[in-house]
Design an enzyme around this catalytic site. Structure first.
Site, PDB file in Angstrom:
ATOM      1  N   HIS A 119      52.565 -81.876  78.845  1.00 28.19           N
ATOM      2  CA  HIS A 119      51.492 -80.892  78.681  1.00 28.19           C
ATOM      3  C   HIS A 119      50.994 -80.440  80.049  1.00 28.19           C
ATOM      4  O   HIS A 119      50.336 -81.196  80.742  1.00 28.19           O
ATOM      5  CB  HIS A 119      50.308 -81.504  77.916  1.00 28.19           C
ATOM      6  CG  HIS A 119      50.651 -81.910  76.515  1.00 28.19           C
ATOM      7  ND1 HIS A 119      49.825 -82.695  75.756  1.00 28.19           N
ATOM      8  CD2 HIS A 119      51.716 -81.633  75.742  1.00 28.19           C
ATOM      9  CE1 HIS A 119      50.377 -82.894  74.565  1.00 28.19           C
ATOM     10  NE2 HIS A 119      51.530 -82.263  74.545  1.00 28.19           N
ATOM     11  N   ALA A 120      51.327 -79.232  80.427  1.00 28.58           N
ATOM     12  CA  ALA A 120      50.853 -78.673  81.699  1.00 28.58           C
ATOM     13  C   ALA A 120      50.210 -77.320  81.403  1.00 28.58           C
ATOM     14  O   ALA A 120      50.671 -76.599  80.516  1.00 28.58           O
ATOM     15  CB  ALA A 120      52.014 -78.501  82.655  1.00 28.58           C
TER      16      ALA A 120
END
Ligand code: FAD
Lengths: 482, 487
Positions: B424-425
């Site tokens: 998750h970025a």
């Protein structure tokens, strides 16, 4: 539809070429005694120097063919002989057609012979010219360093040093940081819209050309061949200077060859009449050679430069049955890819095609050794198929890292190899498996943080692939108590 | 449509943000070109082993670590459909608290909980977001047992996989086609509405003139591997290349204002637990529950499991733990994810042909949350009956008792020894009206450029604390509709 043959710009090129030739011829012959030139020519000892010089020059074209083949990649259906013939056709056409149209004929024929797109053949031709420029500058500077310089040639060489530095830096940037170069062009284009499209087109071409040199081994080979090409061309100059009894060093020939070839970039008629004579004779005079002898030598060298290649080229054209007009038109169309194309319904303009990727190199034995070493840490038998799968995976994954990380990893592995070789007096890949495991365990799990860091991706990839290999699951695992 | 030489809009990237954008614009009658760097992998090629999936569907075959004092393993999709093709399909709406904080800190307009509801609902309906259809697999039941023992708040997370067949191939593409990755769900609709999708087409540069973008320079990889450079002209450009690539492309194109300066992540640490009974986690979908007792700072949930992944996780202490592979059928994997408020950045790398340098430095808060999360997850798993818990930490090979576990409620884990990962970025081009903090306005228009938009995970103002796909899609839909309305 083919573009009309005589456009205004072409007429302008032709007229300026004729004017340039006239001007340079006048300058070359202005202050010499024509009778003296004639005497020098009559006295010249053509045998064996003329055939030797021509031979050297023609060998240079053979080397050009070899380089061209290398630039197209080994898998291309192009023999060195065919490549040389086509290169010579290009030169011959430059000798008889205006505006260096020979470059397009050459690219067109190469595309026809190799089946690769015209745009790619143009890119190869472009990179050849770029390398030629750099090789000429290197030899010119080398020659100048040995024999010393005088007058305007000193200024020319100073300019050359700057051009050489900029060209080399540009080429390195294009090879190793192509995106930065494109970004720079984009930034300039954003501020000066008028130059945006041509500038980006040019940079795109340079970066594509440079990508042909991204493989270091190939780049070194091609660079060395480029130097060889021009050393052989200097052989023509050297040999014919001997014909005039001029006791010049080879460095003088290098210098003269370099200055002449830079000089003929100025507008002139096909065959570089006038420009060749002026720059060649001036370079010789700057080395203290009498004016008449210099001009006479320039005339003879020009003949050696012009006639054999034109004859060879014409012969090749007939041999290959090339229809000059069609080939030229196709290559020129490829040069101006402004026409709109649709791919998947999306309108776009092509700016050129690079070469297909090189076939994979044979695996480095270190990856197999690392895999064996790691898997050997766990007691019990090793599934050889899964091991081979893990080795391939490891190599593929490490090659997928970004340039920067790949560089770091290569340096790390180099240190590892050196340390192991110093410790065991044998390369790591030749150690017994038990020793390999001991070494890997020490590096991957020992007290040394850099070693652990280096081995972290390696061990993770090997373990993941080994235990997830398509057949490993049944062979290796799932046997525990349920 | 303007004229046939240019398109109305280019959409760069076909993932969660790109697919929604393309569908919305094409649905409004615009000519749309979706340019996707990755391949259009046919469904029959999905569901291979995880190494093969990595090579096929992930950027740089999954070799895109984030550097920092503690390196973090990071992967993202690179194929038609983007990361939605390889994700687990867990669906969340951004918590109310998070949306409020975006409004207060970044002055994000038009994104209150009620304003986003229709967009979430639209996406949920399109992707048939729903709970797992069958009986929970063992790894989920064991997790539930631990949560019950601890008495914590928990939720089964709905997924974008109606009719999931529990094949455990989420990360290498759902071969059954049940998971609604964008290639399955939205892109066919976008195509039907007239959008053209070109795969193997990597945008290298946005071409600009003054305050406008005139088109893009892109590389098309041909069948024989050679690369063709093309120019595509457009009236509007939407960059939806994901949190790492959108800022790379913008900065590469000279757009640097607040771009790539604030990369946010959910740093994640995995723990594997060995149970006395067989779990066979490799044969079923990953655990479906999430502990939301400690939200949004810490979440505990289930992680993908395979033999290879188990070995990978035990790899930090392989000499001691390799024999545990004998019991692989008894293992399952879980994670601790923290909201992440460390400092991160994205920069195009000077070397190479379009490489990206990602950096994130774990904050003390991150480490504290991570330590507490490990303590809680380990306690939970031991309470669920695990005989031993193995965190991916070099200096802590195993936790065998709850007393050993709770130590990390007060102590900090040894940061250097953590094997962190993340999928998750976001927030690398944050949006909002606070010009001093954001790269784009509240609707994704990049500051100082009239016709350029970001519309993917990079636009989230800050870390959402929950799985982001839902929020990316809802905001992308909102922005695209706002754009269409403003024409
Ligand atoms: C393994 C994994 C598991 C995940 N699990 C979940 C989950 O369960 N729930 C959840 O909510 N989220 C999950 N996520 C995260 C979620 O998938 C992403 O947050 C979301 O897909 C982001 O959408 P995006 O549009 O920003 O980027 P992406 O979906 O990644 O799409 C970006 C696309 O742009 C393309 N692209 C990039 N650069 C260029 C360029 N220069 N030119 C052309 N194309 C380009 C890429 O190839 C890619 O296809 C997971 C992610 C991964 C990797």
């Amino acid at each position: 539809m083919s573009p009309p043959l005589w456009t205004w710009s072409r007429v302008a090129v032709l007229v300026s070429g004729v004017a340039g030739s006239g001007l340079f011829l006048t300058l070359a012959f202005r202050s010499v005694d024509l009778a003296g030139v004639k005497d020098a020519l009559t006295a010249a000892q053509l045998w064996p120097w003329l055939p030797l010089g021509v031979l050297s020059y023609l060998i240079g074209h053979g080397v050009r063919g070899l380089r061209c083949r290398l630039l197209f990649g080994r898998d291309t259906p192009l023999s060195t002989a065919t490549a040389s013939n086509i290169v010579v056709v290009g030169y011959a056409c430059n000798n008889i057609l205006p505006a260096r149209l020979g470059e397009f004929v050459r690219a067109g024929m190469l595309a026809e012979r190799t089946g690769l797109p015209y745009a790619h053949a143009l890119t190869v031709t472009f990179v050849e010219r770029l390398l030629d420029g750099i090789a000429i500058l290197v030899l010119l500077l080398g020659g100048a360093w040995v024999v010393g310089l005088a007058g305007w040639i000193q200024d020319l060489v100073n300019v050359c040093v700057i051009v050489f530095a900029v060209a080399t830096a540009g080429l390195l940037l294009a090879i190793f940081a192509s995106n930065s170069l494109l970004a720079l062009a984009g930034a300039i284009g954003a501020r000066i819209p008028a130059v945006s499209a041509p500038l980006i087109g040019l940079v795109a071409k340079v970066t594509q050309a440079a990508s042909l040199l991204a493989d270091p081994r190939r780049a070194v080979q091609i660079g060395a061949l480029s130097l060889l090409v021009w050393l052989f061309e200097a052989g023509l100059f050297s040999s014919l200077l001997n014909a005039f009894g001029v006791d010049a060093r080879f460095a003088t020939s290098l210098l003269t060859m370099g200055v002449t070839n830079l000089g003929i970039l100025a507008p002139s008629t096909p065959g570089f009449i006038g420009t060749f004579h002026l720059f060649c004779s001036e370079a010789l005079q700057s080395q203290g050679i009498a004016a008449e002898t210099s001009v006479a030598a320039a005339v003879l060298i020009h003949i050696g430069f012009y006639v054999p290649v034109t004859v060879w080229g014409a012969g090749s054209l007939i041999w290959y049955g090339t229809q000059l007009g069609n080939t030229l038109a196709a290559a020129r169309r490829a040069r101006h890819p402004q026409s709109l194309e649709f791919r998947e319904g999306i309108p776009m303009h092509s700016l050129g095609v690079g070469e297909p990727p090189a076939p994979p190199r044979p695996a480095d034995p270190i990856y197999e050794a690392l895999t064996r070493g790691l898997l050997g840490i766990r007691p019990g038998p090793v599934d050889e198929d899964a091991r081979a799968y893990a080795t391939n995976f490891l190599e593929h994954q490490l090659a997928s890292l970004s340039s920067y990380l790949r560089l770091q990893l290569r340096l790390g592995l180099l240190s590892f190899r050196v340390c192991v070789a110093l410790r065991y007096w044998r390369p790591f890949s030749r150690l017994p498996v038990e020793t390999q495991s001991t070494v890997v365990q020490w590096w991957a799990y020992g007290p040394f943080p850099l070693g652990r860091q280096l081995f972290r991706p390696i061990r993770s990839l090997v373990l993941l692939a080994y235990f997830d290999a398509p057949r490993a699951a049944s062979v290796q695992l799932g046997t525990g108590p349920s | 449509m303007t004229d046939s030489k240019r398109v109305d809009a280019i959409v760069i990237g076909s993932g969660a943000g790109g697919a929604v954008t393309a569908m919305t614009l094409a649905g409004a009658g615009m000519s749309v070109a979706v340019l996707e760097e990755g391949a259009n992998v046919p469904r029959r090629e999905y569901g291979k082993s995880s190494p093969e999936g990595m090579a096929q569907l992930f950027r740089r075959s999954g070799m895109t670590p984030i550097l920092g004092r503690v390196p973090i393993g990071f992967v993202e999709g690179r194929c038609v459909g983007g990361s939605t093709e390889v994700n687990s399909g867990f669906w969340h709406r951004a918590p109310r608290e998070v949306l409020l904080s975006w409004q207060s800190r970044f002055d994000l307009q038009g994104a209150t909980e009620s304003e986003l509801v229709p967009h979430y609902e639209w996406a949920e309906q399109r992707l048939s977001v729903s709970p797992y259809p069958g009986e929970w697999p063992k790894s989920t039941k064991l997790f539930q047992r631990g949560i019950d023992a601890m008495g914590w708040a928990v939720r089964e997370i709905p997924r974008t996989a109606p009719g999931c067949q529990s094949a455990n191939t989420c990360a290498s593409g759902c071969a059954s086609g049940k998971k609604q990755g964008m290639s399955q769900g939205l892109l066919p609709e976008a195509k039907a509405a007239g959008a053209n999708i070109l795969s193997h087409c990597r945008v290298k540069l946005l071409l600009r003139q003054g305050r406008r973008v005139t088109g893009v320079l892109a590389e098309i990889t041909r069948d024989n591997g050679s690369v063709e450079l093309v120019r595509i002209d457009a009236d509007h450009v939407f960059v939806c290349a994901g949190a790492s690539q959108t800022p790379t492309l913008l900065r590469q194109s000279g757009l640097r204002y607040k771009v790539g300066d604030q990369l946010r992540l959910h740093p994640m640490l995995k723990l594997t637990a060995r149970f006395p009974q067989p779990v066979n986690a490799q044969n079923s979908v990953l655990p479906l529950l999430q502990v939301n007792e400690f939200w949004p700072e810490i979440s505990l949930g289930g992680a993908y499991f395979s033999s290879g992944h188990l070995a990978f996780l035990l790899g930090d202490n392989w000499p001691q733990l390799s024999m545990e592979m004998e019991h692989q059928n008894h293992f399952a994997s879980y994670y601790v994810a923290v909201r992440g408020n460390g400092r991160g950045s994205v920069r195009p790398s000077a070397l190479g042909n379009g490489d990206t340098a990602l950096r994130y430095d774990l904050s003390v808060d991150d480490l504290r949350s991570m330590s507490r999360g490990v303590a809680r997850l380990a306690t939970l798993l031991l309470a669920a009956g695990a005989e031993a818990v193995y965190p991916a930490i070099r200096s802590i090979p195993v936790i065998r008792t709850e007393l050993d576990a709770v130590r990390w409620l007060t102590e900090l884990l040894p940061a250097k020894d953590l094997s962190l990962t993340t999928v998750h970025a976001f927030s690398s081009c944050p949006m909002g009206e606070q010009a001093g903090l954001t790269a784009a306005n509240s609707y994704g228009r990049v500051h100082h450029v009239d016709n350029l938009y970001v519309n993917d995970a990079s636009m989230l103002p800050d870390s959402p604390g929950v799985n982001p796909q839902g929020t990316v899609m809802a905001l992308a839909r909102r922005n695209a509709l706002h754009f269409v309305d403003s024409l």
